[in-house]
Write a protein that holds these residues in place. Structure first.
Motif, mmCIF file in Angstrom:
data_model
loop_
_atom_site.group_PDB
_atom_site.id
_atom_site.type_symbol
_atom_site.label_atom_id
_atom_site.label_comp_id
_atom_site.label_asym_id
_atom_site.label_seq_id
_atom_site.Cartn_x
_atom_site.Cartn_y
_atom_site.Cartn_z
ATOM 1 N N PRO A 192 0.827 -1.219 0.000
ATOM 2 C CA PRO A 192 0.000 0.000 0.000
ATOM 3 C C PRO A 192 0.860 1.268 0.000
ATOM 4 O O PRO A 192 1.940 1.301 0.603
ATOM 5 C CB PRO A 192 -0.806 -0.113 1.303
ATOM 6 C CG PRO A 192 -0.734 -1.551 1.694
ATOM 7 C CD PRO A 192 0.572 -2.061 1.179
ATOM 8 N N LEU A 193 0.382 2.277 -0.670
ATOM 9 C CA LEU A 193 1.044 3.579 -0.654
ATOM 10 C C LEU A 193 0.677 4.341 0.617
ATOM 11 O O LEU A 193 1.461 5.134 1.123
ATOM 12 C CB LEU A 193 0.623 4.380 -1.893
ATOM 13 C CG LEU A 193 1.369 5.682 -2.200
ATOM 14 C CD1 LEU A 193 2.840 5.403 -2.509
ATOM 15 C CD2 LEU A 193 0.713 6.396 -3.379
ATOM 16 N N LYS A 194 -0.536 4.088 1.130
ATOM 17 C CA LYS A 194 -1.046 4.767 2.323
ATOM 18 C C LYS A 194 -1.686 3.740 3.251
ATOM 19 O O LYS A 194 -2.110 2.674 2.813
ATOM 20 C CB LYS A 194 -2.087 5.828 1.935
ATOM 21 C CG LYS A 194 -1.565 6.912 1.025
ATOM 22 C CD LYS A 194 -2.650 7.915 0.653
ATOM 23 C CE LYS A 194 -3.621 7.350 -0.354
ATOM 24 N NZ LYS A 194 -4.566 8.373 -0.870
ATOM 25 N N SER A 195 -1.776 4.092 4.515
ATOM 26 C CA SER A 195 -2.484 3.262 5.491
ATOM 27 C C SER A 195 -3.513 4.121 6.201
ATOM 28 O O SER A 195 -3.334 5.329 6.355
ATOM 29 C CB SER A 195 -1.507 2.670 6.520
ATOM 30 O OG SER A 195 -0.557 1.841 5.896
ATOM 31 N N GLY A 196 -4.583 3.476 6.655
ATOM 32 C CA GLY A 196 -5.610 4.243 7.361
ATOM 33 C C GLY A 196 -6.926 3.502 7.408
ATOM 34 O O GLY A 196 -6.981 2.282 7.244
ATOM 35 N N GLY A 197 -7.995 4.251 7.593
ATOM 36 C CA GLY A 197 -9.316 3.654 7.745
ATOM 37 C C GLY A 197 -9.867 3.133 6.433
ATOM 38 O O GLY A 197 -9.723 3.754 5.385
ATOM 39 N N THR A 198 -10.498 1.959 6.526
ATOM 40 C CA THR A 198 -11.151 1.370 5.357
ATOM 41 C C THR A 198 -12.631 1.087 5.608
ATOM 42 O O THR A 198 -13.328 0.646 4.699
ATOM 43 C CB THR A 198 -10.463 0.050 4.965
ATOM 44 O OG1 THR A 198 -10.517 -0.850 6.085
ATOM 45 C CG2 THR A 198 -9.016 0.286 4.571
ATOM 46 N N GLY A 199 -13.077 1.308 6.847
ATOM 47 C CA GLY A 199 -14.467 1.036 7.191
ATOM 48 C C GLY A 199 -14.701 -0.368 7.710
ATOM 49 O O GLY A 199 -15.763 -0.676 8.221
ATOM 50 N N GLY A 200 -13.706 -1.247 7.585
ATOM 51 C CA GLY A 200 -13.838 -2.617 8.073
ATOM 52 C C GLY A 200 -12.574 -3.035 8.813
ATOM 53 O O GLY A 200 -11.528 -2.388 8.703
ATOM 54 N N GLY A 207 -9.033 5.636 3.513
ATOM 55 C CA GLY A 207 -9.677 6.938 3.626
ATOM 56 C C GLY A 207 -10.967 6.966 2.828
ATOM 57 O O GLY A 207 -11.340 6.011 2.149
ATOM 58 N N THR A 208 -11.663 8.085 2.906
ATOM 59 C CA THR A 208 -12.957 8.224 2.242
ATOM 60 C C THR A 208 -12.791 8.347 0.738
ATOM 61 O O THR A 208 -12.045 9.202 0.251
ATOM 62 C CB THR A 208 -13.702 9.460 2.772
ATOM 63 O OG1 THR A 208 -13.872 9.325 4.190
ATOM 64 C CG2 THR A 208 -15.059 9.610 2.112
ATOM 65 N N LEU A 209 -13.465 7.496 0.007
ATOM 66 C CA LEU A 209 -13.445 7.566 -1.455
ATOM 67 C C LEU A 209 -14.172 8.809 -1.953
ATOM 68 O O LEU A 209 -15.070 9.341 -1.284
ATOM 69 C CB LEU A 209 -14.128 6.329 -2.043
ATOM 70 C CG LEU A 209 -13.388 4.991 -1.965
ATOM 71 C CD1 LEU A 209 -14.299 3.880 -2.487
ATOM 72 C CD2 LEU A 209 -12.095 5.025 -2.766
#
Length: 381
Positions: free
Chosen positions: A222-230, A248-250
């Motif tokens: 991954p290029l970024k890490s963070g929230g995915t909602g799951g 993050g938020t799409l």
């Protein structure tokens, strides 16, 4: 609205359905995707999934979960390159790449000590695939090629390159910024492992949309890490798609607009879109030869290029021509290096740039003729 001939930068106008879809979503839904179980959030999930499926269908791919959304093709390309390449790896690329590829590679060369082989091309932008085969090393970990040059329009031999990459088990990344939506692409037939796309050019969608199609089983970090909602209690990025590479938020409203654009393209047919644009390019190439002291770069055969034609007129600066076209005739074109200095180096215009027209599906023969007539006046000044 004037005559818009900068479709290689971004397509305009968009189908009315695109703006209407974004507006309707913003007014009547406006929820995030993958973040809720109430009705409107579930509807957002459905719309995003449908967009993934339409992208997959457009390139003959059968796993929508492996369609990854990003903010644009630059992020898509960075995601693929940074996700695959490691210290000391070797990369093969073309001599025509946009800075979205080239600057990323040069940064990786500086920071991760990768090595880069640029495959030579003719002044018309043709690549000899045998040069690719000769350039493969034991540590070659990626082949990256633009599908079509954004300066010369030249279509690259993607299928043949893909066959070589497959033979040597090297991932093949294709920058389809100029072609996806306006030129038929079969990800399996062309042996493409990773297809990078943007929504705002030939896909006729909003800016701020793009992504990757992953016909590839190897690892991409991954290029970024963070929230995915799951899996929120899990402390690391999930390892399944699309969540592994989306965080993050799409841009759901943008993706909804892209979905509408994809439905429009499906309705019109990519072959029909390509056929119309091809006829317009053929007409433009023929009429440009009537301009005094003009030099047109790249192939003069509309079957060998997409809707991009670059040129200069002797003793007229590219910036002057574009300014005159805009201010006197309300015709919008692009001048400069087009974020692709290597392509300009190839044709000897790195110091002076060139004028570029980007022909799109909504242009007409009458518009091309009006442009030619205006250019004649400027050339004769």
């Amino acid at each position: 609205m004037g005559i818009y001939l900068d479709n290689a930068a971004t397509s305009y106008p968009k189908p009315n359905d695109v703006a209407e879809a974004v507006y309707e979503f913003m007014i009547n839904n406006g929820t995030t995707s993958g973040r809720g179980s109430y009705k409107k959030a579930m509807e957002s999930d459905r719309l995003v999934y449908e967009a993934r499926k339409l992208i997959a269908d457009l390139c003959n791919f059968d796993d929508p979960k492996r369609v990854i959304f990003t903010s644009n093709i630059t992020e898509s390309l960075n995601l693929a390159m940074y996700g695959i390449l490691e210290e000391g790896d070797h990369v093969i690329t073309s001599s025509l790449e946009h800075n979205a590829v080239w600057r990323c590679l040069k940064t990786l060369e500086r920071d991760k000590n990768i090595s880069i082989t640029q495959i030579p091309a003719s002044k018309e932008g043709y690549t000899d695939v045998s040069d690719i085969r000769k350039s493969i090393r034991a540590n070659t970990k990626l082949i990256i090629f633009t599908h079509a040059s954004n300066v010369l329009g030249t279509i690259q031999p993607i299928r043949e390159i893909g066959e070589i990459a497959k033979e040597h088990n090297i991932p093949f990344l294709v920058d389809a910024a100029q072609t996806f939506g306006a030129y038929p692409i079969d990800i399996k037939k062309y042996n493409i492992d990773i297809l990078a796309f943007t929504g705002h050019k030939s896909l006729l969608g909003p800016m701020g949309t793009g992504g990757l199609v992953l016909n590839y089983n190897g690892n991409i970090n991954p290029l970024k890490s963070g929230g995915t909602g799951g899996d929120s209690a899990y402390e690391y990025q999930p390892d399944y798609y699309p969540n592994k590479l989306e965080t993050g938020t799409l841009n759901v409203s943008g993706i909804v607009g892209l979905r509408a654009a994809l439905k429009y393209i499906k309705q019109e047919g990519v072959e029909n879109i390509h056929s119309k644009e091809n006829e317009l390019v053929k007409y433009a190439l023929k009429e440009l030869t009537t301009i005094p002291n003009i030099e047109v770069y790249g192939p003069k055969d509309s079957d060998k290029i997409i809707g991009v034609v670059s040129f200069n007129i002797k003793d007229k600066r590219a910036e002057y021509i574009s300014f005159e076209l805009d201010s006197k005739f309300n015709i919008m074109v692009r001048s400069g290096l087009h974020c692709a200095p290597n392509a300009h180096d190839l044709i000897g215009t790195k110091e002076i740039g060139a004028v570029r027209i980007g022909i799109g599906y909504f242009n007409s023969t009458d518009e091309i003729q009006t442009f030619i007539d205006a250019l004649k006046i400027i050339a004769q000044k």
